[in-house]
Motif scaffolding. Structure first.
Motif, mmCIF file in Angstrom:
data_model
loop_
_atom_site.group_PDB
_atom_site.id
_atom_site.type_symbol
_atom_site.label_atom_id
_atom_site.label_comp_id
_atom_site.label_asym_id
_atom_site.label_seq_id
_atom_site.Cartn_x
_atom_site.Cartn_y
_atom_site.Cartn_z
ATOM 1 N N GLY A 11 0.796 -1.220 0.000
ATOM 2 C CA GLY A 11 0.000 0.000 0.000
ATOM 3 C C GLY A 11 0.828 1.269 0.000
ATOM 4 N N ASN A 12 1.788 1.354 0.923
ATOM 5 C CA ASN A 12 2.658 2.529 0.950
ATOM 6 C C ASN A 12 3.508 2.599 -0.312
ATOM 7 O OD1 ASN A 12 1.832 3.602 3.435
ATOM 8 N ND2 ASN A 12 3.220 2.257 4.564
ATOM 9 N N GLY A 13 3.904 1.442 -0.815
ATOM 10 C CA GLY A 13 4.648 1.399 -2.072
ATOM 11 C C GLY A 13 3.812 1.925 -3.229
ATOM 12 N N GLY A 14 2.517 1.591 -3.209
ATOM 13 C CA GLY A 14 1.619 2.101 -4.233
ATOM 14 C C GLY A 14 1.517 3.613 -4.175
ATOM 15 N N ARG A 15 1.414 4.156 -2.957
ATOM 16 C CA ARG A 15 1.342 5.608 -2.812
ATOM 17 C C ARG A 15 2.639 6.260 -3.302
ATOM 18 N NH1 ARG A 15 1.203 7.967 1.386
ATOM 19 N NH2 ARG A 15 2.038 6.434 2.853
ATOM 20 N N CYS A 16 3.775 5.651 -2.979
ATOM 21 C CA CYS A 16 5.059 6.195 -3.425
ATOM 22 C C CYS A 16 5.208 6.104 -4.940
ATOM 23 C CB CYS A 16 6.209 5.462 -2.737
ATOM 24 S SG CYS A 16 6.425 5.922 -0.997
ATOM 25 N N THR A 17 4.678 5.043 -5.535
ATOM 26 C CA THR A 17 4.752 4.895 -6.992
ATOM 27 C C THR A 17 3.927 5.969 -7.688
ATOM 28 O OG1 THR A 17 4.999 2.511 -6.659
ATOM 29 C CG2 THR A 17 4.609 3.257 -8.901
ATOM 30 N N VAL A 18 2.794 6.329 -7.107
ATOM 31 C CA VAL A 18 1.989 7.425 -7.648
ATOM 32 C C VAL A 18 2.787 8.726 -7.616
ATOM 33 C CG1 VAL A 18 -0.070 8.840 -7.258
ATOM 34 C CG2 VAL A 18 -0.219 6.346 -7.092
ATOM 35 N N ALA A 19 3.467 8.993 -6.498
ATOM 36 C CA ALA A 19 4.294 10.198 -6.397
ATOM 37 C C ALA A 19 5.438 10.164 -7.409
ATOM 38 C CB ALA A 19 4.841 10.331 -4.979
ATOM 39 N N PHE A 20 6.011 8.985 -7.622
ATOM 40 C CA PHE A 20 7.093 8.816 -8.594
ATOM 41 C C PHE A 20 6.586 9.065 -10.014
ATOM 42 C CE2 PHE A 20 10.153 5.585 -10.660
ATOM 43 C CZ PHE A 20 11.158 6.537 -10.809
ATOM 44 N N ALA A 21 5.397 8.560 -10.315
ATOM 45 C CA ALA A 21 4.815 8.763 -11.643
ATOM 46 C C ALA A 21 4.553 10.242 -11.910
ATOM 47 C CB ALA A 21 3.516 7.967 -11.764
ATOM 48 N N LYS A 22 4.140 10.957 -10.881
ATOM 49 C CA LYS A 22 3.937 12.412 -11.029
ATOM 50 C C LYS A 22 5.277 13.101 -11.275
ATOM 51 C CE LYS A 22 2.080 16.515 -8.731
ATOM 52 N NZ LYS A 22 1.267 16.971 -9.877
ATOM 53 N N PHE A 23 6.306 12.693 -10.542
ATOM 54 C CA PHE A 23 7.646 13.257 -10.720
ATOM 55 C C PHE A 23 8.155 13.038 -12.150
ATOM 56 C CE2 PHE A 23 12.214 12.219 -10.818
ATOM 57 C CZ PHE A 23 12.756 13.457 -10.483
ATOM 58 N N LEU A 24 7.867 11.864 -12.700
ATOM 59 C CA LEU A 24 8.314 11.541 -14.059
ATOM 60 C C LEU A 24 7.457 12.208 -15.139
ATOM 61 C CD1 LEU A 24 9.046 7.705 -13.652
ATOM 62 C CD2 LEU A 24 10.724 9.558 -13.765
ATOM 63 N N GLY A 25 6.366 12.848 -14.742
ATOM 64 C CA GLY A 25 5.498 13.523 -15.701
ATOM 65 C C GLY A 25 4.514 12.605 -16.395
ATOM 66 N N ILE A 26 4.334 11.395 -15.862
ATOM 67 C CA ILE A 26 3.403 10.424 -16.462
ATOM 68 C C ILE A 26 1.961 10.790 -16.124
ATOM 69 C CG2 ILE A 26 2.712 7.994 -16.449
ATOM 70 C CD1 ILE A 26 5.628 7.327 -15.766
ATOM 71 N N ILE A 27 1.758 11.316 -14.932
ATOM 72 C CA ILE A 27 0.412 11.686 -14.477
ATOM 73 C C ILE A 27 0.441 13.100 -13.926
ATOM 74 C CG2 ILE A 27 -0.107 9.286 -13.905
ATOM 75 C CD1 ILE A 27 0.172 10.181 -10.902
ATOM 76 N N ASP A 28 -0.771 13.634 -13.670
ATOM 77 C CA ASP A 28 -0.871 14.931 -13.007
ATOM 78 C C ASP A 28 -1.405 14.717 -11.594
ATOM 79 O OD1 ASP A 28 -0.918 17.600 -12.400
ATOM 80 O OD2 ASP A 28 -2.708 18.047 -13.575
ATOM 81 N N LYS A 29 -2.715 14.786 -11.416
ATOM 82 C CA LYS A 29 -3.275 14.629 -10.069
ATOM 83 C C LYS A 29 -4.117 13.367 -9.904
ATOM 84 C CE LYS A 29 -3.289 19.512 -8.789
ATOM 85 N NZ LYS A 29 -4.098 20.643 -8.250
ATOM 86 N N ASP A 30 -4.567 12.798 -11.015
ATOM 87 C CA ASP A 30 -5.401 11.596 -10.965
ATOM 88 C C ASP A 30 -4.756 10.504 -11.796
ATOM 89 O OD1 ASP A 30 -7.416 14.136 -11.162
ATOM 90 O OD2 ASP A 30 -8.131 12.662 -9.716
ATOM 91 N N THR A 31 -4.921 9.274 -11.350
ATOM 92 C CA THR A 31 -4.318 8.179 -12.108
ATOM 93 C C THR A 31 -5.075 6.881 -11.902
ATOM 94 O OG1 THR A 31 -2.250 6.962 -12.520
ATOM 95 C CG2 THR A 31 -2.723 7.525 -10.243
ATOM 96 N N ARG A 32 -4.855 5.974 -12.830
ATOM 97 C CA ARG A 32 -5.268 4.586 -12.689
ATOM 98 C C ARG A 32 -4.074 3.737 -13.084
ATOM 99 N NH1 ARG A 32 -6.666 0.164 -15.342
ATOM 100 N NH2 ARG A 32 -8.229 -1.244 -14.436
#
Length: 266
Positions: free
Chosen positions: A82-103
């Motif tokens: 779960g925490n890894g999932g949250r960190c991966t979302v933050a990483f994806a935002k850092f990489l410019g893959i997502i903005d504020k919402d994701t699936r």
């Protein structure tokens, strides 16, 4: 002259969510040797590697924004973190893959998530249909298997030895994560977790606090549909709805941040 080995220069990022820390790798090129469990374990080693509770690969996914592939610190691919999932979302935002919402997709299927400007990530978990209630503990699967047990004096509780005893003694080789819980205030609990795969206590476990929140609600110890969980690394929040005996709209909420980045020869 032939070489017996090839040295790889690996770029990595280090993330943490309430003290649960991860080596994050952008593997959209699929260049990381995923079958090399020894390499993963070495990278997670706190004395001879980078040091982390687990390693996460972010990869492309045809049906979602990205795929999260999670490895335990022992080098083996794990179930949902779960925490890894949250960190991966933050990483994806850092990489410019997502903005504020994701699936995105993970080991247990698809997840939705949002990330605020302050780095707070709300991760939707899978619906839960079954909680096995025993006389002194509950067992449920929130993407990973979890044993939930109430204790007194949690600050001085021997999480490592008692958790290890339950992890192997009650659940065998496959094992379970083990959460020890103590009520603090209304709708607030202290949680300490022994994690399988890490084989030690971690400062936080996202699927663990989710399991605790749902187990405490199922046992009638709370009536609210929002629970605060105090872990060794900070505080998390879990909110949910229950309808027709099924827990739905389950969200794990808390901070996720990049700690540092670097390169390592391996």
């Amino acid at each position: 002259m032939s070489l017996d080995f090839i040295v790889m220069q690996l770029k990595f990022y280090k993330y943490q969510g309430t003290g649960n820390d991860f080596v994050m790798i952008d593997n959209r090129s699929l260049s990381f040797p995923k079958e090399n469990t020894e390499l993963v374990a070495n990278l997670c080693d706190r004395r001879f590697g980078i040091g982390a509770d687990g390693l996460i690969l972010l990869e492309d996914d045809d049906a979602a924004d990205f795929r999260m592939v999670y490895y335990n610190a022992d080098g083996h691919e794990g179930s949902l973190c779960g925490n890894g999932g949250r960190c991966t979302v933050a990483f994806a935002k850092f990489l410019g893959i997502i903005d504020k919402d994701t699936r995105f997709n993970a080991a247990d299927g698809g997840h939705r998530a949002t990330i605020d400007d302050d780095g707070t990530v709300s991760l939707q978990m899978q619906d839960l249909t079954e909680i096995r209630e025993k006389s002194n503990y509950a067992f449920l699967n929130t993407g990973s298997p979890h044993h939930v047990q109430l204790v007194k004096g949690i600050e001085d509780f021997d999480v490592y030895n008692e958790g290890r005893k339950i992890r192997y003694g009650l659940y065998g080789k496959r094992g379970s994560n083990v959460n020890f819980v103590e009520p603090l205030d209304d709708d607030c609990f202290a949680v300490r977790t022994y994690e399988r795969g890490v084989e030690d206590e971690t400062l936080s476990c996202g699927t663990g606090v989710t399991a605790v929140a749902l187990a405490m609600h199922s046992q009638g110890r709370i009536k609210a549909n929002q629970v605060k969980l105090r872990v060794q690394g900070g505080q998390l929040k879990v909110k949910f709805n229950k309808k027709d005996g099924v827990y739905r709209d389950i969200y794990l909420i808390g901070p996720a941040e990049q700690v540092f980045k670097g390169e390592i020869e391996c």
